[in-house]
Design a protein around this motif. Structure first.
Motif, PDB file in Angstrom:
ATOM      1  N   ALA A 177       0.841  -1.196   0.000  1.00 12.27           N
ATOM      2  CA  ALA A 177       0.000   0.000   0.000  1.00 12.27           C
ATOM      3  C   ALA A 177       0.884   1.258   0.000  1.00 12.27           C
ATOM      4  CB  ALA A 177      -0.908   0.003   1.226  1.00 12.27           C
ATOM      5  N   PRO A 178       0.375   2.381  -0.526  1.00 14.39           N
ATOM      6  CA  PRO A 178       1.166   3.620  -0.535  1.00 14.39           C
ATOM      7  C   PRO A 178       1.670   4.031   0.853  1.00 14.39           C
ATOM      8  CG  PRO A 178      -0.795   3.879  -1.892  1.00 14.39           C
ATOM      9  CD  PRO A 178      -0.929   2.556  -1.194  1.00 14.39           C
ATOM     10  N   GLN A 179       0.850   3.840   1.889  1.00 16.65           N
ATOM     11  CA  GLN A 179       1.274   4.207   3.250  1.00 16.65           C
ATOM     12  C   GLN A 179       2.417   3.309   3.725  1.00 16.65           C
ATOM     13  OE1 GLN A 179      -1.852   3.393   2.275  1.00 16.65           O
ATOM     14  NE2 GLN A 179      -3.387   4.580   3.385  1.00 16.65           N
ATOM     15  N   LEU A 180       2.382   2.028   3.332  1.00 22.02           N
ATOM     16  CA  LEU A 180       3.460   1.106   3.703  1.00 22.02           C
ATOM     17  C   LEU A 180       4.748   1.481   2.975  1.00 22.02           C
ATOM     18  CD1 LEU A 180       4.370  -1.366   5.279  1.00 22.02           C
ATOM     19  CD2 LEU A 180       3.519  -2.792   3.403  1.00 22.02           C
ATOM     20  N   GLU A 181       4.622   1.841   1.716  1.00 21.57           N
ATOM     21  CA  GLU A 181       5.788   2.293   0.945  1.00 21.57           C
ATOM     22  C   GLU A 181       6.375   3.555   1.584  1.00 21.57           C
ATOM     23  OE1 GLU A 181       8.767   2.482  -1.814  1.00 21.57           O
ATOM     24  OE2 GLU A 181       7.311   0.856  -1.733  1.00 21.57           O
ATOM     25  N   LYS A 182       5.507   4.458   2.055  1.00 18.15           N
ATOM     26  CA  LYS A 182       5.978   5.681   2.710  1.00 18.15           C
ATOM     27  C   LYS A 182       6.725   5.349   4.005  1.00 18.15           C
ATOM     28  CE  LYS A 182       4.612  10.162   4.540  1.00 18.15           C
ATOM     29  NZ  LYS A 182       3.549  11.120   4.828  1.00 18.15           N
ATOM     30  N   LEU A 183       6.197   4.421   4.793  1.00 24.92           N
ATOM     31  CA  LEU A 183       6.889   4.015   6.023  1.00 24.92           C
ATOM     32  C   LEU A 183       8.256   3.412   5.712  1.00 24.92           C
ATOM     33  CD1 LEU A 183       4.136   2.399   8.276  1.00 24.92           C
ATOM     34  CD2 LEU A 183       5.418   4.501   8.712  1.00 24.92           C
ATOM     35  N   TYR A 184       8.299   2.599   4.672  1.00 25.87           N
ATOM     36  CA  TYR A 184       9.572   2.000   4.254  1.00 25.87           C
ATOM     37  C   TYR A 184      10.582   3.096   3.900  1.00 25.87           C
ATOM     38  CZ  TYR A 184      12.974  -0.014   1.042  1.00 25.87           C
ATOM     39  OH  TYR A 184      14.128  -0.346   0.403  1.00 25.87           O
ATOM     40  N   GLN A 185      10.154   4.069   3.096  1.00 23.69           N
ATOM     41  CA  GLN A 185      11.052   5.154   2.696  1.00 23.69           C
ATOM     42  C   GLN A 185      11.521   5.966   3.903  1.00 23.69           C
ATOM     43  OE1 GLN A 185      12.416   5.514  -0.189  1.00 23.69           O
ATOM     44  NE2 GLN A 185      11.196   3.971  -1.262  1.00 23.69           N
ATOM     45  N   GLN A 186      10.619   6.185   4.858  1.00 25.42           N
ATOM     46  CA  GLN A 186      11.002   6.952   6.046  1.00 25.42           C
ATOM     47  C   GLN A 186      11.961   6.168   6.937  1.00 25.42           C
ATOM     48  OE1 GLN A 186       6.818   7.948   6.855  1.00 25.42           O
ATOM     49  NE2 GLN A 186       7.527  10.066   7.053  1.00 25.42           N
ATOM     50  N   ALA A 187      11.778   4.858   7.023  1.00 26.07           N
ATOM     51  CA  ALA A 187      12.706   4.028   7.793  1.00 26.07           C
ATOM     52  C   ALA A 187      14.089   4.056   7.142  1.00 26.07           C
ATOM     53  CB  ALA A 187      12.183   2.595   7.887  1.00 26.07           C
ATOM     54  N   GLU A 188      14.118   3.964   5.818  1.00 27.06           N
ATOM     55  CA  GLU A 188      15.394   4.038   5.090  1.00 27.06           C
ATOM     56  C   GLU A 188      16.069   5.400   5.318  1.00 27.06           C
ATOM     57  OE1 GLU A 188      17.371   2.139   3.236  1.00 27.06           O
ATOM     58  OE2 GLU A 188      16.154   0.337   3.325  1.00 27.06           O
ATOM     59  N   LYS A 189      15.288   6.443   5.248  1.00 27.74           N
ATOM     60  CA  LYS A 189      15.823   7.803   5.422  1.00 27.74           C
ATOM     61  C   LYS A 189      16.383   7.992   6.835  1.00 27.74           C
ATOM     62  CE  LYS A 189      14.288  12.628   5.154  1.00 27.74           C
ATOM     63  NZ  LYS A 189      13.135  13.507   4.936  1.00 27.74           N
ATOM     64  N   ALA A 190      15.617   7.547   7.838  1.00 31.56           N
ATOM     65  CA  ALA A 190      16.066   7.688   9.223  1.00 31.56           C
ATOM     66  C   ALA A 190      17.329   6.866   9.471  1.00 31.56           C
ATOM     67  CB  ALA A 190      14.956   7.263  10.182  1.00 31.56           C
TER      68      ALA A 190
ATOM     69  N   SER B 141      21.293   8.068  10.316  1.00 36.43           N
ATOM     70  CA  SER B 141      21.933   7.557  11.535  1.00 36.43           C
ATOM     71  C   SER B 141      23.189   6.742  11.240  1.00 36.43           C
ATOM     72  CB  SER B 141      20.934   6.688  12.312  1.00 36.43           C
ATOM     73  OG  SER B 141      19.767   7.418  12.612  1.00 36.43           O
ATOM     74  N   GLY B 142      23.539   6.633   9.938  1.00 37.01           N
ATOM     75  CA  GLY B 142      24.788   5.973   9.591  1.00 37.01           C
ATOM     76  C   GLY B 142      24.685   4.623   8.909  1.00 37.01           C
ATOM     77  N   TRP B 143      23.497   4.153   8.602  1.00 38.03           N
ATOM     78  CA  TRP B 143      23.353   2.881   7.901  1.00 38.03           C
ATOM     79  C   TRP B 143      23.285   3.105   6.391  1.00 38.03           C
ATOM     80  CZ3 TRP B 143      21.012   3.076  12.773  1.00 38.03           C
ATOM     81  CH2 TRP B 143      21.341   2.026  13.640  1.00 38.03           C
ATOM     82  N   ASP B 144      23.712   2.118   5.629  1.00 37.71           N
ATOM     83  CA  ASP B 144      23.599   2.158   4.174  1.00 37.71           C
ATOM     84  C   ASP B 144      22.153   1.933   3.762  1.00 37.71           C
ATOM     85  OD1 ASP B 144      26.342   2.482   3.893  1.00 37.71           O
ATOM     86  OD2 ASP B 144      26.705   0.320   3.663  1.00 37.71           O
ATOM     87  N   ARG B 145      21.772   2.526   2.628  1.00 40.04           N
ATOM     88  CA  ARG B 145      20.430   2.293   2.091  1.00 40.04           C
ATOM     89  C   ARG B 145      20.356   0.901   1.485  1.00 40.04           C
ATOM     90  NH1 ARG B 145      16.679   6.337   1.654  1.00 40.04           N
ATOM     91  NH2 ARG B 145      17.406   8.399   2.213  1.00 40.04           N
ATOM     92  N   GLU B 146      19.173   0.320   1.554  1.00 37.44           N
ATOM     93  CA  GLU B 146      18.928  -1.010   0.983  1.00 37.44           C
ATOM     94  C   GLU B 146      18.959  -0.912  -0.532  1.00 37.44           C
ATOM     95  OE1 GLU B 146      18.745  -4.626   0.468  1.00 37.44           O
ATOM     96  OE2 GLU B 146      18.387  -4.159   2.578  1.00 37.44           O
TER      97      GLU B 146
END
Length: 192
Positions: A98-111, A115-120
């Motif tokens: 769902a679009p909201q799930l995709e948004k949460l995924y993008q925000q988790a990646e951004k956060a 904080s120092g982790w590589d993007r998936e």
């Protein structure tokens, strides 16, 4: 001693009864080395791996500042797998992207990136792992007559994002470290 491992995800306890039935049916067809404890059913947004307390605290601060979507409904199912269709290395429940799930995924990646982790690099494929590390048997999904239980779809409300700590060898093995409740339609939401 190495740093503990973490991931950001969504608990799916509302689906546990359905998914436990899927596991019971699956055991009649296949034997996996690892079966997910029903208390550990989740959708992974971002696997983090090992992290110090300092790095985790920075991530929590950034997650808390994110503009997260409101709680939303998604569809769980049907069943699927990763690997060979007759003996997938991972047996899972598909999760609607769902679009909201995709948004949460993008925000988790951004956060995590802040904080120092590589993007998936892999494409986001939301799912709930039921069993993994295939040992023997034939996937019921490869049968000409797929058992109806694995074709089911059911709705679930996603209403919080959680940072989990992994405790290998324990059952259940995922500990909730920090949770952000998504706002309900009436605007309420909280963190702990």
């Amino acid at each position: 001693m190495s740093d503990p491992h973490y991931f950001i995800g969504l608990k799916t306890e509302q689906a546990a009864d359905h998914l436990l039935l899927w596991q019971q049916e699956l055991r009649e067809h296949m034997q996996y080395k690892v079966w997910t404890n029903p208390s550990d059913f989740h959708v992974t947004l971002k696997f983090l791996g090992p992290a110090s307390d300092e790095k985790i605290n920075k991530l929590i601060t950034i997650l808390h500042q994110q503009e997260l979507p409101d709680a939303f409904s998604i569809t769980i199912g049907p069943a699927g797998g990763f690997g060979h269709p007759q003996s997938p290395r991972v047996f899972l429940a598909e999760v609607e992207k769902a679009p909201q799930l995709e948004k949460l995924y993008q925000q988790a990646e951004k956060a995590a990136a802040a904080s120092g982790w590589d993007r998936e690099r892999r494409k986001f494929h939301p799912h709930i792992t039921l069993a993994k590390k295939q040992a023997e048997g034939q996937s019921p999904l490869s049968l000409s007559n797929v058992p109806p239980v694995f074709q089911q779809k059911f709705p679930m409300i996603m209403d919080h994002v959680t940072l989990f700590r992994i405790h290998p060898g324990e059952h259940p093995k995922y500990q909730e470290v920090f949770t952000i409740e998504l706002k309900s339609r009436d605007g309420n939401g909280s963190t702990n």
